[in-house]
Design a protein around this motif. Structure first.
Motif, PDB file in Angstrom:
ATOM      1  N   HIS A 286      60.616   9.268  45.034  1.00 42.55           N
ATOM      2  CA  HIS A 286      59.936  10.564  45.127  1.00 42.55           C
ATOM      3  C   HIS A 286      59.199  10.898  43.828  1.00 42.55           C
ATOM      4  O   HIS A 286      58.092  11.465  43.862  1.00 42.55           O
ATOM      5  CB  HIS A 286      60.946  11.670  45.439  1.00 42.55           C
ATOM      6  N   THR A 287      59.782  10.564  42.688  1.00 45.76           N
ATOM      7  CA  THR A 287      59.130  10.862  41.411  1.00 45.76           C
ATOM      8  C   THR A 287      57.868  10.020  41.238  1.00 45.76           C
ATOM      9  O   THR A 287      56.842  10.511  40.751  1.00 45.76           O
ATOM     10  CB  THR A 287      60.104  10.618  40.238  1.00 45.76           C
TER      11      THR A 287
ATOM     12  N   GLN B 248      55.934   9.038  43.546  1.00 41.80           N
ATOM     13  CA  GLN B 248      54.887   9.558  44.436  1.00 41.80           C
ATOM     14  C   GLN B 248      54.058  10.665  43.784  1.00 41.80           C
ATOM     15  O   GLN B 248      52.948  10.961  44.235  1.00 41.80           O
ATOM     16  CB  GLN B 248      55.510  10.080  45.735  1.00 41.80           C
ATOM     17  N   LYS B 249      54.603  11.252  42.730  1.00 41.21           N
ATOM     18  CA  LYS B 249      53.884  12.328  42.038  1.00 41.21           C
ATOM     19  C   LYS B 249      52.973  11.799  40.933  1.00 41.21           C
ATOM     20  O   LYS B 249      52.251  12.575  40.305  1.00 41.21           O
ATOM     21  CB  LYS B 249      54.887  13.316  41.447  1.00 41.21           C
ATOM     22  N   GLN B 250      53.016  10.485  40.660  1.00 39.06           N
ATOM     23  CA  GLN B 250      52.228   9.908  39.581  1.00 39.06           C
ATOM     24  C   GLN B 250      50.826   9.538  40.073  1.00 39.06           C
ATOM     25  O   GLN B 250      50.614   9.274  41.258  1.00 39.06           O
ATOM     26  CB  GLN B 250      52.926   8.653  39.031  1.00 39.06           C
ATOM     27  N   ASP B 251      49.868   9.485  39.149  1.00 39.61           N
ATOM     28  CA  ASP B 251      48.486   9.152  39.505  1.00 39.61           C
ATOM     29  C   ASP B 251      48.197   7.663  39.464  1.00 39.61           C
ATOM     30  O   ASP B 251      47.315   7.184  40.188  1.00 39.61           O
ATOM     31  CB  ASP B 251      47.514   9.872  38.554  1.00 39.61           C
TER      32      ASP B 251
ATOM     33  N   GLU C  73      63.308  13.009  35.531  1.00 44.54           N
ATOM     34  CA  GLU C  73      62.045  12.618  34.910  1.00 44.54           C
ATOM     35  C   GLU C  73      62.271  11.510  33.883  1.00 44.54           C
ATOM     36  O   GLU C  73      61.503  10.534  33.824  1.00 44.54           O
ATOM     37  CB  GLU C  73      61.378  13.828  34.242  1.00 44.54           C
TER      38      GLU C  73
END
Length: 367
Positions: A28-29, A31-34, A353
């Motif tokens: 999930h973490t 998936q938030k990265q570019d 994080e």
């Protein structure tokens, strides 16, 4: 763009559990990265931590029918994982457990997370036909890089397999509270009154039988207390006989708790006891810290590494010492408040994080 592929294994095997929670949180973490994306090679999963997972057979009545039987669902997911691996459309592979089905077909580097070395250190607790050590060794030997979830696990891993330092990175678990559990809630019937709390599996190295001896001595003195065991499944015949022999069966409750119920149990307990004789990490420690539960646990290297001075420790092989520490904590409010305060600070060292960013660094360094 870095493409990471997680496989199906832990998500086919676990509805709840520390390993699937760890991988779901990392997924999930990411998936938030570019500049990095992740995929899970599963057709379907009922894993609690992947509620929004969009597999090819998710939200599909055919998928639910196929995966109703766990072994069949596992085989379907493994066949699909093989197809995804054969397509080779990823940069890093990260298997979620130790099955070796991928080794002969994988063309890309893979990262292996080693959670503990319990099978190797305490083989007497496992059946002779258990393949875990055999498969784990093959994965360890062929892995491009290894993540150990604690310094203690790294030491055990190196003592057994002589893995060089440059091939291992220690990355502690990061803690992410469940979506159900951020607010302090009212007591439920199960969490009312005075009770000791035991969480999770009760077999083998979890040391439940010795703990039960100490708990029985405590309950005999404190008639207004009970013992609650959350998770681990219903009591088995041998456990029932043990509790009957100790004359506390009528004061012990087993509950298959939801995430919300578990949080309430932590919040309202007089003491959470963690008596394992070995662990790779101990995620319930962080759960207890988050919910401000006072902790008493075994004096083992892994627990010292994670909890520091935010817990009271006992000799896990000595029921009298376990009893003494329980009585000490229950009777000393100042000590209890101090441990809760220290736990609230200690959990800040274990953010999701930090865990995810260090994991992503491992991927980048491999490439």
């Amino acid at each position: 763009m870095i493409k990471v592929l997680f496989d199906h294994q832990t998500f086919s095997l676990q509805r709840y559990g520390g390993i699937s929670r760890y991988f779901a949180n990392v997924y999930h973490t990411i998936q938030k990265q570019d500049d990095i994306q992740a995929k899970i090679s599963a057709l379907y999963t009922n894993n609690y931590y992947l509620k929004d997972f969009n597999g090819l057979l998710s939200n599909n009545p055919v998928g639910k029918l196929i995966f109703k039987e766990r072994v069949r669902g596992y085989l379907w997911n493994r066949a699909y994982s093989k197809r995804v691996i054969d397509k080779n459309d990823f940069d890093i592979f990260h298997p979620t457990y130790y099955h070796t089905y991928f080794l002969e077909r994988l063309k890309k580097p893979f990262v292996l997370t080693v959670h503990d070395m319990i099978h190797e250190i305490m083989p007497e607790y496992f059946p002779n036909d258990d393949k875990s050590s055999f498969e784990k060794r093959q994965c360890i030997e062929k892995a491009s890089h290894i993540i150990a979830i604690s310094e203690n696990t790294k030491r055990d891993l190196q003592n057994i397999f002589q893995i060089p330092d440059e091939k291992i990175t220690v990355i502690h678990h990061g803690f992410t509270p469940s979506q159900e559990s951020d607010e302090t809630g009212a007591e439920t019937d199960i969490s009312k009154g005075n009770y000791l709390l035991f969480v999770g599996d009760r077999s083998f190295y979890k040391n439940f039988y010795r703990f039960a001896i100490a708990a029985a001595a405590f309950l005999q003195k404190r008639k207004n207390f009970k013992l609650i065991c959350a998770g681990g499944g219903p009591f088995q015949h041998a456990e029932i006989e043990h509790l009957l022999k100790l004359k506390i069966m009528d004061r012990v409750t087993q509950i298959t708790a939801t995430e919300r119920e578990l949080d309430l149990l932590y919040q309202n307990t007089s003491a959470f006891i963690f008596p394992s004789i070995y662990e790779g990490f101990g995620l319930p420690i962080l759960e207890a810290f988050k919910q401000k539960a006072p902790i008493i646990m075994s004096d083992i290297a892994c627990f010292r590494e994670i909890a520091g001075d935010a817990s009271l420790y006992f000799n896990p092989f000595d029921p009298e010492d376990i009893l003494a520490k329980i009585e000490h904590l229950v009777d000393d409010k100042a000590l209890k408040d101090d441990l809760i305060k220290k736990g609230s600070q200690q959990i800040l060292n274990f953010t999701m994080e930090k865990c995810a960013n260090k994991t992503i660094d491992v991927y980048r360094n491999l490439l």
